[in-house]
Design an enzyme around this catalytic site. Structure first.
Site, mmCIF file in Angstrom:
data_model
loop_
_atom_site.group_PDB
_atom_site.id
_atom_site.type_symbol
_atom_site.label_atom_id
_atom_site.label_comp_id
_atom_site.label_asym_id
_atom_site.label_seq_id
_atom_site.Cartn_x
_atom_site.Cartn_y
_atom_site.Cartn_z
ATOM 1 N NE ARG A 24 -2.324 -7.513 -4.686
ATOM 2 C CZ ARG A 24 -3.197 -7.518 -3.688
ATOM 3 N NH1 ARG A 24 -2.803 -7.292 -2.479
ATOM 4 N NH2 ARG A 24 -4.462 -7.772 -3.908
ATOM 5 C CE LYS A 57 -11.267 -7.104 2.266
ATOM 6 N NZ LYS A 57 -10.457 -7.160 1.126
ATOM 7 C CG HIS A 97 -1.912 -1.065 1.306
ATOM 8 N ND1 HIS A 97 -2.107 -1.876 2.401
ATOM 9 C CD2 HIS A 97 -2.823 -1.477 0.388
ATOM 10 C CE1 HIS A 97 -3.084 -2.725 2.163
ATOM 11 N NE2 HIS A 97 -3.533 -2.519 0.944
ATOM 12 C CB SER A 125 -4.187 -6.891 4.279
ATOM 13 O OG SER A 125 -3.840 -5.607 3.858
#
Ligand code: PNS
Length: 159
Positions: free
Chosen positions: A90, A41, A17, A128
């Site tokens: 990514r 989530k 990040h 994460s």
């Protein structure tokens, strides 16, 4: 003033990040880090803690503001007068979800652009979720997150 929103759950904020944020700062006058209040989530950290950690990682920076938001991202962007949303990409696996997100946001707010920055190669695997998994099992996360985040992860999983 060119304003962009960098939105996310940031549960927690990783070096990936930080990489995207630092590079975005070169492109915009102001970046608003939009921390989602209640992601679908479940989060390890409450929103106040997620924001506090980001603040500590960034230190004082007049170009960046950390704000939480609920509801639609496009409404938040309208409120803070942002012209663009920044997202990091990514691997190819990110693409489908990000395409959905960018497409619905474009439909809801045609003037808002989504800008993708490719993750730097050393961050291309970093999520994460992975960070939390490593920390949960007592692994070393010192190359994945800032020291303050590593400390909070340790505290969280020890509790
Ligand atoms: O870090 P994340 O969890 O991948 O970020 C996802 C985020 C916050 C960008 C996305 O869930 C979002 O924008 N949520 C706000 C609700 C919304 O606008 N939904 C419609 C587009 S998905």
């Amino acid at each position: 003033m060119n304003i962009a929103v960098y939105p996310g759950s940031f549960d927690p904020f990783t070096n990936g990040h930080l990489d995207i944020l630092e590079r975005s700062m070169k492109l915009f006058d102001r970046i608003i880090v939009g921390v989602l209040l209640h992601p679908s989530k479940s989060c390890a950290f409450p929103v106040e803690k997620r924001m506090e950690m980001i603040g500590k990682v960034l230190g004082k920076n007049p170009k960046v503001e950390i704000v939480h938001f609920g509801g639609l991202l496009v409404d938040f962007c309208r409120k803070v007068k942002a012209k663009a949303v920044i997202r990091g990409l990514r691997a190819v696996s990110d693409y489908e979800y990000e395409l959905q997100l960018a497409s619905i946001n474009k439909q809801l707010s045609p003037d808002l652009e989504t800008l993708f920055l490719m993750a730097s190669t050393n961050c291309s695997f970093l999520t994460s979720t992975i960070v939390k998994d490593v920390a949960r099992h007592g692994g070393d996360v010192s190359t994945l997150v800032a020291p303050v985040v590593a400390k909070e992860l340790k505290k969280h999983f020890r509790a």
